[in-house]
Design an enzyme around this catalytic site. Structure first.
Site, short mmCIF file in Angstrom:
data_model
loop_
_atom_site.label_atom_id
_atom_site.label_comp_id
_atom_site.label_asym_id
_atom_site.label_seq_id
_atom_site.Cartn_x
_atom_site.Cartn_y
_atom_site.Cartn_z
N THR A 12 0.81 -1.21 0.00
CA THR A 12 0.00 0.00 0.00
C THR A 12 0.85 1.26 0.00
O THR A 12 0.48 2.27 -0.59
CB THR A 12 -0.94 0.00 1.22
OG1 THR A 12 -1.83 -1.12 1.13
CG2 THR A 12 -1.76 1.28 1.30
N THR A 93 1.28 -4.22 4.29
CA THR A 93 0.99 -4.49 5.70
C THR A 93 0.33 -5.85 5.94
O THR A 93 0.36 -6.35 7.06
CB THR A 93 0.06 -3.39 6.26
OG1 THR A 93 -1.15 -3.35 5.50
CG2 THR A 93 0.74 -2.03 6.21
#
Length: 330
Positions: A12, A93
């Site tokens: 991300t 993540t």
């Protein structure tokens, strides 16, 4: 000026959406590591940073081959350059905690290896990636970070690889260390982290990672679990198996019966829990079933330990010895 190596893997932090107000519908792993570095010009004031792209993927799509390349490059860089201050890894993540734990078990050099990601794509309003990256570099350059092993820096907090976990699907504070709390924090004043005390255990420091990795599935406990899943794993002759029990790692009577009735080769098996925090202790019936407690490791980190133990050729006795090292998985 200090020197640092930045290894980019996607995620991300390198993701892009169609507009700045979009937080969920985006493509991860779009921007390269050079673009992430260029977006934070203040980093040039901290260190001379070399950037290398290991991968550029959503971390849900990370492969064992990416892990092998990452570990090899870190080992090579630290061995070749004694003046290198440390390594920073930009990472998605979703599986960041697994990569951090892998590196904790494999990288022996005391210089910091810091993983960092973002909960908002790079195109978002108030994207958290740039500040997270800046703070990760601060930590990697700090004297205090030496000797702690792999660290995770997110939202101003510094977490140990053993304890950190992603606990929420949204929000910049999605990472925490249940049962221990963060090791420290970092802000514009500097890095607030206690010095590491003594040497740490690195059980697979000399392990060469293969191109073909063993199979280690995770079986999840629930009400009336289907024994066929467990039996299928045993029939497949997997190298290892993580059983995610309810409560403090408790298995159902059906699961214990399936293990009791199994007459073939038993894989390395760890008993973890699905609660998100809290230890799994030894149970009197574990030896009979070929089980070992996973301690404080969540199921995904227990799997990483079994993967490396299987590659290293550990048997149940050797694995039990590793688990007995309380500083490894207390």
């Amino acid at each position: 000026m200090k020197r640092l190596l930045l290894l980019a893997t996607g995620g991300t932090i390198a993701g892009c959406a169609d507009d700045r107000a979009t937080l969920n519908n985006y493509t991860a792993g779009v921007l390269g590591g050079d673009a992430l570095l260029a977006a934070v010009p203040q980093l040039r004031e901290l260190a001379a940073i070399d950037v290398e792209q290991i991968a550029n993927v959503d971390s849900a799509d990370l492969l064992f081959e990416h892990w092998r390349l990452l570990v090899g490059r870190i080992r090579e860089a630290l061995a070749a350059d004694p003046e290198l201050s440390g390594v920073v890894i930009t990472h998605g993540t979703n599986t960041l905690e697994e990569t951090a734990w892998l590196l904790q078990l494999l990288i022996e050099d005391p210089r910091p290896v810091v993983l960092v990601g973002a909960m908002r794509p790079a195109t978002a309003l108030s994207a958290d990636g740039p500040l997270n990256l800046y703070q990760a570099v601060q930590v990697a350059l700090s004297r205090e970070a030496r000797g702690h092993g792999a660290l995770v820096v997110m939202d101003g907090q510094i977490h140990a690889a053993q304890w950190v976990s992603k606990l929420a699907t949204q929000g910049v504070g999605a990472f925490a260390s249940p049962g221990s709390g963060p090791l420290g924090w970092v802000d514009d004043v500097g890095v607030h982290l206690p010095m590491a005390s003594g040497s740490r255990q690195v059980p697979f420091a000399n392990l060469d990672l293969p191109e073909q990795w063993p199979q280690v599935p995770i079986v999840y406990g629930c009400v009336e679990p289907e024994p066929l899943l467990l039996t299928a794993c045993l029939n497949a002759d997997v190298a290892g198996l993580v059983l995610t029990g309810t409560g403090a790692g408790q298995l159902s009577a059906a699961e214990r019966s399936a293990l009791q009735d199994w007459s073939g080769r038993r894989p390395l098996m760890l008993r973890a829990n699905r609660c998100g925090s809290g230890p799994v202790h030894h149970h009197p019936g574990d030896e009979r079933l070929g089980l070992l407690p996973a301690g404080s490791l969540n199921p995904q980190k227990a799997r990483v330990l079994l993967l490396l133990a299987s590659i290293a050729g550990c048997d149940g006795v050797a694995l039990a010895g590793l688990i007995a090292q309380r500083q490894l998985i207390s």
